[in-house]
Design a protein around this motif. Sequence first.
Motif, PDB file in Angstrom:
ATOM      1  N   THR A  34     -74.957  87.325  36.462  1.00  0.00           N
ATOM      2  CA  THR A  34     -74.632  87.127  37.870  1.00  0.00           C
ATOM      3  C   THR A  34     -73.123  87.014  38.060  1.00  0.00           C
ATOM      4  O   THR A  34     -72.391  86.720  37.107  1.00  0.00           O
ATOM      5  N   THR A  35     -72.698  87.225  39.305  1.00  0.00           N
ATOM      6  CA  THR A  35     -71.277  87.111  39.631  1.00  0.00           C
ATOM      7  C   THR A  35     -71.102  86.346  40.933  1.00  0.00           C
ATOM      8  O   THR A  35     -71.814  86.597  41.906  1.00  0.00           O
ATOM      9  N   VAL A  36     -70.154  85.419  40.914  1.00  0.00           N
ATOM     10  CA  VAL A  36     -69.701  84.742  42.123  1.00  0.00           C
ATOM     11  C   VAL A  36     -68.546  85.589  42.645  1.00  0.00           C
ATOM     12  O   VAL A  36     -67.539  85.757  41.955  1.00  0.00           O
ATOM     13  N   CYS A  37     -68.691  86.138  43.843  1.00  0.00           N
ATOM     14  CA  CYS A  37     -67.647  86.975  44.430  1.00  0.00           C
ATOM     15  C   CYS A  37     -66.828  86.163  45.417  1.00  0.00           C
ATOM     16  O   CYS A  37     -67.378  85.452  46.258  1.00  0.00           O
ATOM     17  N   ARG A  38     -65.530  86.279  45.290  1.00  0.00           N
ATOM     18  CA  ARG A  38     -64.602  85.639  46.222  1.00  0.00           C
ATOM     19  C   ARG A  38     -63.730  86.722  46.832  1.00  0.00           C
ATOM     20  O   ARG A  38     -63.466  87.744  46.203  1.00  0.00           O
ATOM     21  N   ASP A  39     -63.280  86.468  48.058  1.00  0.00           N
ATOM     22  CA  ASP A  39     -62.331  87.390  48.670  1.00  0.00           C
ATOM     23  C   ASP A  39     -60.919  86.892  48.382  1.00  0.00           C
ATOM     24  O   ASP A  39     -60.739  85.886  47.685  1.00  0.00           O
ATOM     25  N   GLY A  40     -59.932  87.575  48.895  1.00  0.00           N
ATOM     26  CA  GLY A  40     -58.538  87.205  48.653  1.00  0.00           C
ATOM     27  C   GLY A  40     -58.154  85.843  49.194  1.00  0.00           C
ATOM     28  O   GLY A  40     -57.147  85.266  48.783  1.00  0.00           O
ATOM     29  N   PRO A 106     -88.282  81.303  32.893  1.00  0.00           N
ATOM     30  CA  PRO A 106     -87.024  80.870  32.283  1.00  0.00           C
ATOM     31  C   PRO A 106     -86.194  82.081  31.829  1.00  0.00           C
ATOM     32  O   PRO A 106     -86.748  83.139  31.524  1.00  0.00           O
ATOM     33  N   TYR A 107     -84.881  81.917  31.803  1.00  0.00           N
ATOM     34  CA  TYR A 107     -83.988  82.988  31.361  1.00  0.00           C
ATOM     35  C   TYR A 107     -82.613  82.405  31.071  1.00  0.00           C
ATOM     36  O   TYR A 107     -82.274  81.318  31.538  1.00  0.00           O
ATOM     37  N   TRP A 108     -81.829  83.141  30.297  1.00  0.00           N
ATOM     38  CA  TRP A 108     -80.438  82.790  30.084  1.00  0.00           C
ATOM     39  C   TRP A 108     -79.648  83.399  31.236  1.00  0.00           C
ATOM     40  O   TRP A 108     -79.754  84.589  31.499  1.00  0.00           O
ATOM     41  N   MET A 109     -78.880  82.566  31.951  1.00  0.00           N
ATOM     42  CA  MET A 109     -78.069  83.061  33.056  1.00  0.00           C
ATOM     43  C   MET A 109     -76.599  83.051  32.666  1.00  0.00           C
ATOM     44  O   MET A 109     -76.041  82.002  32.350  1.00  0.00           O
ATOM     45  N   GLY A 110     -75.989  84.222  32.718  1.00  0.00           N
ATOM     46  CA  GLY A 110     -74.549  84.355  32.540  1.00  0.00           C
ATOM     47  C   GLY A 110     -73.903  84.398  33.911  1.00  0.00           C
ATOM     48  O   GLY A 110     -74.287  85.220  34.748  1.00  0.00           O
ATOM     49  N   VAL A 111     -72.969  83.495  34.163  1.00  0.00           N
ATOM     50  CA  VAL A 111     -72.292  83.428  35.455  1.00  0.00           C
ATOM     51  C   VAL A 111     -70.862  83.927  35.263  1.00  0.00           C
ATOM     52  O   VAL A 111     -70.168  83.513  34.340  1.00  0.00           O
ATOM     53  N   HIS A 112     -70.459  84.816  36.151  1.00  0.00           N
ATOM     54  CA  HIS A 112     -69.134  85.430  36.116  1.00  0.00           C
ATOM     55  C   HIS A 112     -68.444  85.204  37.446  1.00  0.00           C
ATOM     56  O   HIS A 112     -69.072  84.793  38.416  1.00  0.00           O
ATOM     57  N   GLU A 113     -67.176  85.535  37.480  1.00  0.00           N
ATOM     58  CA  GLU A 113     -66.391  85.445  38.709  1.00  0.00           C
ATOM     59  C   GLU A 113     -65.693  86.775  38.932  1.00  0.00           C
ATOM     60  O   GLU A 113     -65.337  87.458  37.976  1.00  0.00           O
ATOM     61  N   ALA A 114     -65.490  87.114  40.204  1.00  0.00           N
ATOM     62  CA  ALA A 114     -64.735  88.315  40.554  1.00  0.00           C
ATOM     63  C   ALA A 114     -64.076  88.108  41.906  1.00  0.00           C
ATOM     64  O   ALA A 114     -64.640  87.455  42.783  1.00  0.00           O
ATOM     65  N   VAL A 115     -62.888  88.665  42.043  1.00  0.00           N
ATOM     66  CA  VAL A 115     -62.243  88.724  43.340  1.00  0.00           C
ATOM     67  C   VAL A 115     -62.466  90.135  43.858  1.00  0.00           C
ATOM     68  O   VAL A 115     -62.133  91.114  43.184  1.00  0.00           O
ATOM     69  N   VAL A 116     -63.058  90.230  45.038  1.00  0.00           N
ATOM     70  CA  VAL A 116     -63.343  91.527  45.644  1.00  0.00           C
ATOM     71  C   VAL A 116     -62.314  91.738  46.742  1.00  0.00           C
ATOM     72  O   VAL A 116     -62.315  91.027  47.751  1.00  0.00           O
ATOM     73  N   ARG A 117     -61.447  92.698  46.515  1.00  0.00           N
ATOM     74  CA  ARG A 117     -60.339  92.942  47.439  1.00  0.00           C
ATOM     75  C   ARG A 117     -60.545  94.209  48.267  1.00  0.00           C
ATOM     76  O   ARG A 117     -59.634  94.648  48.960  1.00  0.00           O
ATOM     77  N   THR A 118     -61.706  94.802  48.170  1.00  0.00           N
ATOM     78  CA  THR A 118     -62.015  96.009  48.936  1.00  0.00           C
ATOM     79  C   THR A 118     -63.220  95.750  49.821  1.00  0.00           C
ATOM     80  O   THR A 118     -63.929  94.753  49.655  1.00  0.00           O
ATOM     81  N   ASP A 119     -63.445  96.655  50.756  1.00  0.00           N
ATOM     82  CA  ASP A 119     -64.640  96.546  51.594  1.00  0.00           C
ATOM     83  C   ASP A 119     -65.875  96.707  50.727  1.00  0.00           C
ATOM     84  O   ASP A 119     -65.866  97.477  49.755  1.00  0.00           O
ATOM     85  N   ILE A 120     -66.923  95.997  51.076  1.00  0.00           N
ATOM     86  CA  ILE A 120     -68.175  96.122  50.341  1.00  0.00           C
ATOM     87  C   ILE A 120     -69.170  96.919  51.172  1.00  0.00           C
ATOM     88  O   ILE A 120     -69.112  96.915  52.405  1.00  0.00           O
ATOM     89  N   THR A 121     -70.058  97.599  50.460  1.00  0.00           N
ATOM     90  CA  THR A 121     -71.129  98.360  51.093  1.00  0.00           C
ATOM     91  C   THR A 121     -72.424  97.940  50.419  1.00  0.00           C
ATOM     92  O   THR A 121     -72.895  98.586  49.474  1.00  0.00           O
ATOM     93  N   PRO A 122     -73.018  96.835  50.886  1.00  0.00           N
ATOM     94  CA  PRO A 122     -74.234  96.333  50.231  1.00  0.00           C
ATOM     95  C   PRO A 122     -75.378  97.337  50.272  1.00  0.00           C
ATOM     96  O   PRO A 122     -75.565  98.049  51.265  1.00  0.00           O
ATOM     97  N   ASP A 123     -76.122  97.392  49.191  1.00  0.00           N
ATOM     98  CA  ASP A 123     -77.320  98.215  49.109  1.00  0.00           C
ATOM     99  C   ASP A 123     -78.370  97.584  50.026  1.00  0.00           C
ATOM    100  O   ASP A 123     -78.814  96.460  49.759  1.00  0.00           O
ATOM    101  N   PRO A 124     -78.810  98.277  51.086  1.00  0.00           N
ATOM    102  CA  PRO A 124     -79.766  97.673  52.024  1.00  0.00           C
ATOM    103  C   PRO A 124     -81.131  97.380  51.410  1.00  0.00           C
ATOM    104  O   PRO A 124     -81.884  96.578  51.956  1.00  0.00           O
ATOM    105  N   GLU A 125     -81.441  97.992  50.279  1.00  0.00           N
ATOM    106  CA  GLU A 125     -82.698  97.677  49.605  1.00  0.00           C
ATOM    107  C   GLU A 125     -82.622  96.335  48.883  1.00  0.00           C
ATOM    108  O   GLU A 125     -83.640  95.773  48.511  1.00  0.00           O
ATOM    109  N   GLU A 126     -81.419  95.837  48.678  1.00  0.00           N
ATOM    110  CA  GLU A 126     -81.201  94.564  47.987  1.00  0.00           C
ATOM    111  C   GLU A 126     -80.702  93.471  48.940  1.00  0.00           C
ATOM    112  O   GLU A 126     -81.098  92.319  48.821  1.00  0.00           O
TER     113      GLU A 126
END
Length: 182
Positions: A34-40, A106-126
């Motif tokens: 997984t990823t925690v997304c932050r903006d600028g 149960p599962y192993w969860m890997g948590v990540h971080e990212a800075v998203v500096r561009t416009d996003i286009t979410p997949d509408p199926e998700e």
Amino acid sequence: MGELVERVDEQDRTVGTVDRDEAIAHHWLHRVATTVCRDGEGRVLVHRRAADMSRFPGQYNFLIGGAAEVGECYEEAAARELTEELGVVAPVRFAFKYLCRGVISPYWMGVHEAVVRTDITPDPEEISWHAWVTEDELRELARRPTFVPDSVEALDRYLSRGRAEAVRGTPFLGKCETHGEK
């Protein structure tokens, strides 16, 4: 056969390859990235899952992600999921992982971080809705029963580890073995 994942043990070591639905049905451990997304501005992306999703339909989440595919490390899976779900390519940085005793399995969860500096286009199926929120707003949203339950624990862990400050944007360097999963 559906989505293949690596079945892992209590130490996150691969013990075989299984269908993800089978892993969930039998409560076998597997990996989720997984990823925690932050903006600028440091705000966090929150989204509502599409109503027809097989897991947590219509619920809110602050993590972007999914199962790691066979042979894929956490960072690779996190970066892939970010592109698939948001339509962006952004560097991801490994934050931590833990054994999540999830609501469904149960599962192993890997948590990540990212800075998203561009416009996003979410997949509408998700993703059916999204917004950038402050940490205080995120904490409030996480108290609601419509928030993905597994994400509440991840949020508590994330904030308690001091990950609430702005992400440095360290790119993925392909060093998956440094996190003990390979």
